[in-house]
Design a protein around this motif. Structure first.
Motif, PDB file in Angstrom:
ATOM      1  N   PRO A  98       0.607  -1.669  -0.147  1.00 49.32           N
ATOM      2  CA  PRO A  98       0.017  -0.374  -0.198  1.00 49.32           C
ATOM      3  C   PRO A  98       0.723   1.849  -0.051  1.00 49.32           C
ATOM      4  N   HIS A  99       0.139   2.109  -0.100  1.00 47.70           N
ATOM      5  CA  HIS A  99       0.932   3.353  -0.354  1.00 47.70           C
ATOM      6  C   HIS A  99       1.454   3.658   0.992  1.00 47.70           C
ATOM      7  N   THR A 100       1.281   3.692   2.239  1.00 44.70           N
ATOM      8  CA  THR A 100       2.286   3.690   3.576  1.00 44.70           C
ATOM      9  C   THR A 100       3.509   3.200   3.686  1.00 44.70           C
TER      10      THR A 100
ATOM     11  N   ARG B 194      26.889   8.002 -10.197  1.00 45.80           N
ATOM     12  CA  ARG B 194      26.129   7.717 -11.412  1.00 45.80           C
ATOM     13  C   ARG B 194      25.012   6.834 -11.097  1.00 45.80           C
ATOM     14  N   PHE B 195      24.852   6.465 -10.225  1.00 45.88           N
ATOM     15  CA  PHE B 195      23.038   6.512  -9.376  1.00 45.88           C
ATOM     16  C   PHE B 195      22.381   7.314  -8.658  1.00 45.88           C
ATOM     17  N   THR B 196      20.930   7.302  -9.105  1.00 47.48           N
ATOM     18  CA  THR B 196      20.240   8.284  -8.120  1.00 47.48           C
ATOM     19  C   THR B 196      19.347   7.034  -7.764  1.00 47.48           C
ATOM     20  N   VAL B 197      18.726   7.277  -6.396  1.00 50.78           N
ATOM     21  CA  VAL B 197      17.282   6.787  -5.997  1.00 50.78           C
ATOM     22  C   VAL B 197      16.356   8.065  -5.565  1.00 50.78           C
ATOM     23  N   SER B 198      14.736   8.257  -6.054  1.00 52.07           N
ATOM     24  CA  SER B 198      14.587   8.835  -5.502  1.00 52.07           C
ATOM     25  C   SER B 198      13.254   8.059  -5.268  1.00 52.07           C
ATOM     26  N   LYS B 199      12.059   9.052  -5.073  1.00 51.03           N
ATOM     27  CA  LYS B 199      10.690   8.411  -4.511  1.00 51.03           C
ATOM     28  C   LYS B 199       9.344   8.908  -4.913  1.00 51.03           C
ATOM     29  N   ASP B 200       8.304   9.356  -5.332  1.00 48.92           N
ATOM     30  CA  ASP B 200       7.498   9.827  -5.895  1.00 48.92           C
ATOM     31  C   ASP B 200       6.592   9.332  -4.657  1.00 48.92           C
ATOM     32  N   SER B 201       5.995   9.825  -3.428  1.00 52.75           N
ATOM     33  CA  SER B 201       5.022   9.137  -2.662  1.00 52.75           C
ATOM     34  C   SER B 201       3.600   8.959  -3.695  1.00 52.75           C
ATOM     35  N   ALA B 202       3.683  10.108  -4.315  1.00 54.15           N
ATOM     36  CA  ALA B 202       2.010  10.699  -4.703  1.00 54.15           C
ATOM     37  C   ALA B 202       1.310   9.398  -5.620  1.00 54.15           C
ATOM     38  N   LYS B 203       2.571   8.737  -6.142  1.00 58.08           N
ATOM     39  CA  LYS B 203       2.810   8.095  -7.496  1.00 58.08           C
ATOM     40  C   LYS B 203       2.550   6.619  -6.662  1.00 58.08           C
ATOM     41  N   SER B 204       2.978   6.272  -5.238  1.00 62.64           N
ATOM     42  CA  SER B 204       4.060   5.414  -4.792  1.00 62.64           C
ATOM     43  C   SER B 204       4.916   5.242  -5.219  1.00 62.64           C
ATOM     44  N   THR B 205       6.031   5.398  -5.941  1.00 66.71           N
ATOM     45  CA  THR B 205       6.392   4.746  -6.513  1.00 66.71           C
ATOM     46  C   THR B 205       8.242   5.274  -6.317  1.00 66.71           C
ATOM     47  N   LEU B 206       8.674   3.906  -6.609  1.00 70.69           N
ATOM     48  CA  LEU B 206      10.383   4.429  -5.779  1.00 70.69           C
ATOM     49  C   LEU B 206      11.342   4.040  -7.606  1.00 70.69           C
ATOM     50  N   TYR B 207      12.224   5.238  -7.438  1.00 73.65           N
ATOM     51  CA  TYR B 207      12.896   5.142  -8.893  1.00 73.65           C
ATOM     52  C   TYR B 207      14.282   5.036  -8.520  1.00 73.65           C
TER      53      TYR B 207
END
Length: 126
Positions: free
Chosen positions: A26-28, A66-79
């Motif tokens: 889930p989103h949480t 070289r690598f970058t981690v990020s997240k978009d909590s509104a989309k519940s997605t990790l990049y």
């Protein structure tokens, strides 16, 4: 139960880029420590990068810059943005999330978190 689904893997030449995504439910689950791990054939799984509930990040030395981690909590997605890829980056990349820790600062995170996706394959040719 947390579900994690990775996508975005592929085959690229050395120096190329890829962007991996991990859809979380889930989103949480986005509030907790999340990370990317990888495992190459014949090698042990290793932690690559982590991002915590406050967006603080940690990286494996060999991928810094070289690598970058990020997240978009509104989309519940990790990049995971992978740039300047090297053949030694070839591996199955897994998304992972912890069940209870909002921080990724402890050393135990490198050993693995609680929930895992099935992985997405990255192949880098020379």
């Amino acid at each position: 139960q947390v579900q994690l689904v990775e996508s975005g893997g592929g085959s690229v030449q050395a120096g190329g880029s890829l962007r991996l995504s991990c859809a979380a439910s889930p989103h949480t689950s986005m509030r907790y420590c999340m990370g990317w791990f990888r495992q190459a054939p014949g090698k042990e799984r290793e932690g690559v990068t982590f991002i915590d509930g406050d967006d603080a990040t940690r990286y494996l030395d060999s991928v810094k810059g070289r690598f970058t981690v990020s997240k978009d909590s509104a989309k519940s997605t990790l990049y995971l943005q992978l740039n300047n890829l090297k053949p030694e980056d070839s591996a199955l990349y897994y998304c992972s999330a912890d069940a209870s820790s909002t921080s990724c600062s402890a050393d135990w995170v490198w050993g693995g978190l609680d929930y895992w996706g099935k992985g997405t394959l990255v192949t880098v040719s020379s």
